[in-house]
Scaffold this motif. Structure first.
Motif, PDB file in Angstrom:
ATOM      1  N   ARG A   1      23.663  38.393 -24.330  1.00  0.00           N
ATOM      2  CA  ARG A   1      23.905  38.752 -25.731  1.00  0.00           C
ATOM      3  C   ARG A   1      25.343  38.435 -26.121  1.00  0.00           C
ATOM      4  NH1 ARG A   1      21.024  42.867 -23.474  1.00  0.00           N
ATOM      5  NH2 ARG A   1      18.941  43.170 -24.301  1.00  0.00           N
ATOM      6  N   ARG A   2      25.484  37.769 -27.274  1.00  0.00           N
ATOM      7  CA  ARG A   2      26.787  37.517 -27.906  1.00  0.00           C
ATOM      8  C   ARG A   2      27.805  36.859 -26.953  1.00  0.00           C
ATOM      9  NH1 ARG A   2      24.989  42.421 -29.194  1.00  0.00           N
ATOM     10  NH2 ARG A   2      26.473  43.497 -27.871  1.00  0.00           N
ATOM     11  N   LEU A   3      27.361  35.853 -26.227  1.00  0.00           N
ATOM     12  CA  LEU A   3      28.243  35.142 -25.300  1.00  0.00           C
ATOM     13  C   LEU A   3      29.054  34.091 -26.050  1.00  0.00           C
ATOM     14  CD1 LEU A   3      29.146  34.493 -22.370  1.00  0.00           C
ATOM     15  CD2 LEU A   3      27.249  32.859 -22.290  1.00  0.00           C
ATOM     16  N   ASP A   4      30.365  34.097 -25.834  1.00  0.00           N
ATOM     17  CA  ASP A   4      31.277  33.113 -26.421  1.00  0.00           C
ATOM     18  C   ASP A   4      32.136  32.519 -25.317  1.00  0.00           C
ATOM     19  OD1 ASP A   4      30.968  33.469 -29.389  1.00  0.00           O
ATOM     20  OD2 ASP A   4      31.609  35.509 -28.905  1.00  0.00           O
ATOM     21  N   PHE A   5      32.211  31.189 -25.253  1.00  0.00           N
ATOM     22  CA  PHE A   5      33.203  30.526 -24.417  1.00  0.00           C
ATOM     23  C   PHE A   5      33.303  29.065 -24.806  1.00  0.00           C
ATOM     24  CE2 PHE A   5      29.454  29.653 -21.800  1.00  0.00           C
ATOM     25  CZ  PHE A   5      29.691  28.383 -21.281  1.00  0.00           C
ATOM     26  N   GLN A   6      34.394  28.453 -24.380  1.00  0.00           N
ATOM     27  CA  GLN A   6      34.642  27.039 -24.624  1.00  0.00           C
ATOM     28  C   GLN A   6      34.954  26.371 -23.298  1.00  0.00           C
ATOM     29  OE1 GLN A   6      38.022  27.152 -27.217  1.00  0.00           O
ATOM     30  NE2 GLN A   6      36.763  27.385 -29.053  1.00  0.00           N
ATOM     31  N   LEU A   7      34.578  25.122 -23.202  1.00  0.00           N
ATOM     32  CA  LEU A   7      34.899  24.321 -22.030  1.00  0.00           C
ATOM     33  C   LEU A   7      35.759  23.163 -22.514  1.00  0.00           C
ATOM     34  CD1 LEU A   7      34.383  23.967 -18.995  1.00  0.00           C
ATOM     35  CD2 LEU A   7      32.339  22.676 -19.583  1.00  0.00           C
ATOM     36  N   LYS A   8      36.992  23.133 -22.037  1.00  0.00           N
ATOM     37  CA  LYS A   8      37.923  22.079 -22.433  1.00  0.00           C
ATOM     38  C   LYS A   8      37.955  21.005 -21.358  1.00  0.00           C
ATOM     39  CE  LYS A   8      40.655  25.422 -24.954  1.00  0.00           C
ATOM     40  NZ  LYS A   8      41.011  26.715 -24.425  1.00  0.00           N
ATOM     41  N   GLU A   9      38.493  19.847 -21.687  1.00  0.00           N
ATOM     42  CA  GLU A   9      38.552  18.743 -20.723  1.00  0.00           C
ATOM     43  C   GLU A   9      39.260  19.178 -19.454  1.00  0.00           C
ATOM     44  OE1 GLU A   9      38.994  14.831 -21.630  1.00  0.00           O
ATOM     45  OE2 GLU A   9      38.207  14.973 -23.649  1.00  0.00           O
ATOM     46  N   GLY A  10      38.660  18.815 -18.321  1.00  0.00           N
ATOM     47  CA  GLY A  10      39.246  19.084 -17.015  1.00  0.00           C
ATOM     48  C   GLY A  10      39.030  20.488 -16.480  1.00  0.00           C
ATOM     49  N   GLU A  11      38.319  21.342 -17.202  1.00  0.00           N
ATOM     50  CA  GLU A  11      38.127  22.727 -16.765  1.00  0.00           C
ATOM     51  C   GLU A  11      36.914  22.883 -15.868  1.00  0.00           C
ATOM     52  OE1 GLU A  11      40.061  25.657 -20.042  1.00  0.00           O
ATOM     53  OE2 GLU A  11      37.951  25.192 -20.304  1.00  0.00           O
ATOM     54  N   ILE A  12      36.998  23.901 -15.020  1.00  0.00           N
ATOM     55  CA  ILE A  12      35.864  24.358 -14.223  1.00  0.00           C
ATOM     56  C   ILE A  12      35.590  25.784 -14.662  1.00  0.00           C
ATOM     57  CG2 ILE A  12      35.052  24.968 -11.914  1.00  0.00           C
ATOM     58  CD1 ILE A  12      36.872  22.765 -10.808  1.00  0.00           C
ATOM     59  N   VAL A  13      34.349  26.071 -15.022  1.00  0.00           N
ATOM     60  CA  VAL A  13      33.953  27.400 -15.465  1.00  0.00           C
ATOM     61  C   VAL A  13      32.918  27.933 -14.492  1.00  0.00           C
ATOM     62  CG1 VAL A  13      32.744  28.691 -17.274  1.00  0.00           C
ATOM     63  CG2 VAL A  13      34.378  26.920 -17.897  1.00  0.00           C
ATOM     64  N   GLY A  14      33.094  29.164 -14.053  1.00  0.00           N
ATOM     65  CA  GLY A  14      32.113  29.815 -13.194  1.00  0.00           C
ATOM     66  C   GLY A  14      31.463  30.960 -13.930  1.00  0.00           C
ATOM     67  N   LEU A  15      30.151  31.061 -13.829  1.00  0.00           N
ATOM     68  CA  LEU A  15      29.421  32.193 -14.397  1.00  0.00           C
ATOM     69  C   LEU A  15      29.232  33.201 -13.258  1.00  0.00           C
ATOM     70  CD1 LEU A  15      26.734  30.267 -16.473  1.00  0.00           C
ATOM     71  CD2 LEU A  15      28.949  31.138 -17.232  1.00  0.00           C
ATOM     72  N   ILE A  16      29.819  34.372 -13.404  1.00  0.00           N
ATOM     73  CA  ILE A  16      29.825  35.365 -12.338  1.00  0.00           C
ATOM     74  C   ILE A  16      28.979  36.549 -12.759  1.00  0.00           C
ATOM     75  CG2 ILE A  16      31.285  36.880 -10.941  1.00  0.00           C
ATOM     76  CD1 ILE A  16      33.615  34.938 -11.545  1.00  0.00           C
ATOM     77  N   GLY A  17      28.132  37.006 -11.851  1.00  0.00           N
ATOM     78  CA  GLY A  17      27.343  38.189 -12.139  1.00  0.00           C
ATOM     79  C   GLY A  17      26.356  38.498 -11.032  1.00  0.00           C
ATOM     80  N   LEU A  18      25.796  39.683 -11.088  1.00  0.00           N
ATOM     81  CA  LEU A  18      24.789  40.108 -10.120  1.00  0.00           C
ATOM     82  C   LEU A  18      23.510  39.306 -10.324  1.00  0.00           C
ATOM     83  CD1 LEU A  18      25.291  43.956 -10.503  1.00  0.00           C
ATOM     84  CD2 LEU A  18      26.085  42.531  -8.604  1.00  0.00           C
ATOM     85  N   ASN A  19      22.614  39.353  -9.348  1.00  0.00           N
ATOM     86  CA  ASN A  19      21.298  38.745  -9.528  1.00  0.00           C
ATOM     87  C   ASN A  19      20.649  39.375 -10.756  1.00  0.00           C
ATOM     88  OD1 ASN A  19      21.546  37.143  -7.294  1.00  0.00           O
ATOM     89  ND2 ASN A  19      20.401  38.499  -5.942  1.00  0.00           N
ATOM     90  N   GLY A  20      20.083  38.524 -11.607  1.00  0.00           N
ATOM     91  CA  GLY A  20      19.418  39.010 -12.813  1.00  0.00           C
ATOM     92  C   GLY A  20      20.344  39.236 -13.990  1.00  0.00           C
ATOM     93  N   ALA A  21      21.630  38.894 -13.855  1.00  0.00           N
ATOM     94  CA  ALA A  21      22.600  39.135 -14.934  1.00  0.00           C
ATOM     95  C   ALA A  21      22.496  38.118 -16.065  1.00  0.00           C
ATOM     96  CB  ALA A  21      24.020  39.139 -14.369  1.00  0.00           C
ATOM     97  N   GLY A  22      21.830  36.991 -15.830  1.00  0.00           N
ATOM     98  CA  GLY A  22      21.656  36.003 -16.887  1.00  0.00           C
ATOM     99  C   GLY A  22      22.401  34.695 -16.669  1.00  0.00           C
ATOM    100  N   LYS A  23      22.916  34.458 -15.473  1.00  0.00           N
ATOM    101  CA  LYS A  23      23.662  33.219 -15.202  1.00  0.00           C
ATOM    102  C   LYS A  23      22.762  31.993 -15.354  1.00  0.00           C
ATOM    103  CE  LYS A  23      24.609  34.618 -11.058  1.00  0.00           C
ATOM    104  NZ  LYS A  23      23.908  35.902 -11.067  1.00  0.00           N
ATOM    105  N   SER A  24      21.626  32.004 -14.672  1.00  0.00           N
ATOM    106  CA  SER A  24      20.705  30.865 -14.754  1.00  0.00           C
ATOM    107  C   SER A  24      20.132  30.731 -16.152  1.00  0.00           C
ATOM    108  CB  SER A  24      19.567  31.011 -13.734  1.00  0.00           C
ATOM    109  OG  SER A  24      20.078  30.925 -12.423  1.00  0.00           O
ATOM    110  N   THR A  25      19.840  31.845 -16.791  1.00  0.00           N
ATOM    111  CA  THR A  25      19.325  31.827 -18.164  1.00  0.00           C
ATOM    112  C   THR A  25      20.350  31.183 -19.090  1.00  0.00           C
ATOM    113  OG1 THR A  25      17.990  33.794 -17.759  1.00  0.00           O
ATOM    114  CG2 THR A  25      18.507  33.291 -20.063  1.00  0.00           C
TER     115      THR A  25
END
Length: 195
Positions: free
Chosen positions: A22-46
């Protein structure tokens, strides 16, 4: 192409009518690595599947260089590679046939295919099995094949569904090599599990 490679604004995502994100905001700029962190079922794969257009979003916006997947699907998809958590391979095709199929699906010409495929097979230590069927591959080898497919296409954004610590051996050496050779301006979204 002055827009950001990826902008996610007020994203709501889920399945079966239930929002997991819900209400997720983020930006990916050139050269960045972003990790989605969370428990199983938190919505990373979704989240990742929704960004890739594999799941419909329930609200918000996802823009790649100012474009949406709905407006310019081919323009966006040619710049993105996805490495799924569970490798998806056809038992009837050899590794070489898979590589040719991926290249053809992305419109990679024969000269570019030939220039890229040899070094990648060598880097991933897969040249000896290029004419083997994936049914003979271990899970780790099958995951390496998916990484190899992604690198073959030289994506600008690489999205990995394989958990970071699980996939570290698959990525470290190829990323070091590709970082200096092919992937100097590429972006990466990685899934991290909170243990």
């Amino acid at each position: 192409m002055g827009d950001l490679p990826l902008e996610v604004e007020n994203l709501n995502a889920g399945y079966e009518g239930k929002a997991k994100v819900r209400r997720l905001d983020f930006q990916l700029k050139e050269g960045e690595i972003v990790g989605l962190i969370g428990l199983n079922g938190a919505g990373k794969s979704t989240t990742m599947k929704t960004i890739l257009g594999l799941l419909p979003k329930m609200g918000g916006s996802i823009r790649f260089w100012g474009m949406t997947m709905e407006e310019e699907p081919l323009q966006v998809k040619r710049r993105i590679a996805y490495i799924p958590e569970m490798p998806l391979l056809y038992d009837e095709l050899t590794l070489w046939e898979h590589l040719q199929w991926v290249a053809m699906a992305y419109g990679l010409d024969q000269a570019a295919f030939e220039a890229r495929v040899g070094p990648l097979l060598t880097q991933f230590r897969m040249e000896g099995v290029k004419h083997h069927f994936p049914s003979s591959f271990s899970k780790g080898m099958r995951q390496k094949v998916m990484v190899l497919f992604a690198f073959l296409m030289l994506p600008i954004i690489l999205v990995s569904g394989i958990a970071f610590f699980q996939s570290l051996p698959l990525y470290v050496l190829p990323l070091v090599w590709l970082g200096g050779y092919l992937f100097t301006d590429r972006l990466l979204i990685w899934k991290l599990r909170w243990m």
